[in-house]
Design a protein around this motif. Structure first.
Motif, PDB file in Angstrom:
ATOM      1  N   TYR A  32      57.591   8.334  24.492  1.00  0.00           N
ATOM      2  CA  TYR A  32      57.684   9.572  23.737  1.00  0.00           C
ATOM      3  C   TYR A  32      58.543   9.270  22.503  1.00  0.00           C
ATOM      4  O   TYR A  32      59.529   8.554  22.591  1.00  0.00           O
ATOM      5  N   PHE A  34      60.513  10.714  18.849  1.00  0.00           N
ATOM      6  CA  PHE A  34      61.188  11.884  18.296  1.00  0.00           C
ATOM      7  C   PHE A  34      61.765  11.566  16.914  1.00  0.00           C
ATOM      8  O   PHE A  34      62.099  10.422  16.620  1.00  0.00           O
ATOM      9  N   PHE A  46      66.599  18.748  16.207  1.00  0.00           N
ATOM     10  CA  PHE A  46      65.264  18.261  16.512  1.00  0.00           C
ATOM     11  C   PHE A  46      64.302  18.626  15.387  1.00  0.00           C
ATOM     12  O   PHE A  46      64.298  19.754  14.894  1.00  0.00           O
ATOM     13  N   LYS A  49      58.229  15.796  17.718  1.00  0.00           N
ATOM     14  CA  LYS A  49      58.051  14.786  18.760  1.00  0.00           C
ATOM     15  C   LYS A  49      56.575  14.462  18.918  1.00  0.00           C
ATOM     16  O   LYS A  49      55.705  15.296  18.622  1.00  0.00           O
ATOM     17  N   ILE A  51      54.078  13.143  21.968  1.00  0.00           N
ATOM     18  CA  ILE A  51      53.935  12.863  23.397  1.00  0.00           C
ATOM     19  C   ILE A  51      52.598  12.195  23.653  1.00  0.00           C
ATOM     20  O   ILE A  51      52.504  11.100  24.201  1.00  0.00           O
TER      21      ILE A  51
ATOM     22  N   ASN B  99      60.467  14.268  28.164  1.00  0.00           N
ATOM     23  CA  ASN B  99      59.461  14.993  27.404  1.00  0.00           C
ATOM     24  C   ASN B  99      59.993  16.223  26.687  1.00  0.00           C
ATOM     25  O   ASN B  99      59.229  17.045  26.235  1.00  0.00           O
ATOM     26  N   GLU B 101      62.965  17.988  23.908  1.00  0.00           N
ATOM     27  CA  GLU B 101      63.961  17.694  22.890  1.00  0.00           C
ATOM     28  C   GLU B 101      65.344  18.095  23.371  1.00  0.00           C
ATOM     29  O   GLU B 101      65.507  19.009  24.171  1.00  0.00           O
ATOM     30  N   ALA B 102      66.344  17.400  22.876  1.00  0.00           N
ATOM     31  CA  ALA B 102      67.723  17.697  23.206  1.00  0.00           C
ATOM     32  C   ALA B 102      68.339  18.546  22.103  1.00  0.00           C
ATOM     33  O   ALA B 102      68.004  18.419  20.932  1.00  0.00           O
ATOM     34  N   PHE B 104      71.889  19.501  20.314  1.00  0.00           N
ATOM     35  CA  PHE B 104      73.196  18.877  20.152  1.00  0.00           C
ATOM     36  C   PHE B 104      74.254  19.869  19.710  1.00  0.00           C
ATOM     37  O   PHE B 104      73.969  20.809  18.955  1.00  0.00           O
TER      38      PHE B 104
END
Lengths: 113, 113
Positions: A32, A34, A46, A49, A51, B99, B101-102, B104
């Motif tokens: 994956y 990002f 973010f 992304k 996938i 899978n 997004e993080a 922060f």
């Protein structure tokens, strides 16, 4: 071991011109992918992304990225840069079987008026 | 409302001291992380917790001890601070480990003098 390369420390572009921030990766399997952006004195945000599916991924603020499996690349693009896009951009991978992101070293984007 | 919040934002302390950084997320996520960003902006994962349980513990000196009292909080305690600990520490959270997004926090700039 997985790795992410952002070959440019800095990218300079004039406002209104298209921009590209490069990213290549080296992982086993299909990771994956990002993109994150970091504005001065802020945490990462973010952007987009990949996938699976369509190789062209659209994200926030008009950014998009193109996944190229044969070249193991995931370049970030925008058709028309804004001065406000100036920030530090990080590419990251999440290889299959791993639970945390591996980040590239970051690319500073500077958009001049 | 801030999704991922860290306190303090800045921390200046002397070598040998013990300090803590707190992190809270109000997103209902089950996974939280600590990242370290060095002076060259390189980001590296330190710890990952899922539902209060330690999942990832990268090669970090045992002077660093994370504590997760509940899944909305992940604090970082650092003993016997050293000059090399100076960095920006980011807390992040995500729903699940893969899978996604993080998100922060804005970071804690730690300076050891």
């Amino acid at each position: 071991a997985q790795s992410v390369a952002q070959p440019e420390d800095q990218v300079n572009v004039a406002e209104g011109n298209p921009l590209t921030v490069k990213c290549t990766y080296s992982v086993s399997g299909n990771p994956y992918l990002f993109w994150y952006v970091q504005y001065p004195n802020r945490g990462l945000q973010f952007l987009l992304k990949y996938i699976t599916g369509d190789n062209l991924v659209k994200g926030s603020y008009g950014f998009e990225a193109e996944f190229n499996k044969s070249q193991t690349s995931f370049h970030l693009k925008k058709p028309s840069a804004l001065v406000s896009d100036s920030a530090l951009y990080f590419c990251a991978v999440l290889p299959l079987g791993y639970s945390t992101l591996t980040f590239g070293k970051g690319t500073m984007l500077l958009v001049s008026p | 409302d801030t999704a991922v919040s860290q306190t303090p934002k800045y921390l200046v302390t002397q070598m040998g001291n013990d300090k803590s950084i707190k992190c809270e997320q109000n997103l209902g996520h089950d996974t939280m992380y600590w990242y370290k960003q060095d002076s060259k902006k390189f980001l590296k994962i330190m710890f990952s917790y899922n539902n209060k349980e330690l999942i990832i513990n990268e090669t970090v000196p045992n002077r660093f001890s994370p504590k997760s009292p509940d899944k909305a909080h992940l604090n970082l305690h650092i003993n016997s601070l050293e000059l090399g600990d100076s960095a920006v520490y980011f807390c992040a959270s995500s729903q699940g480990q893969l899978n996604t997004e993080a998100f922060f926090g804005q970071g804690t700039r730690l300076t050891v003098v």
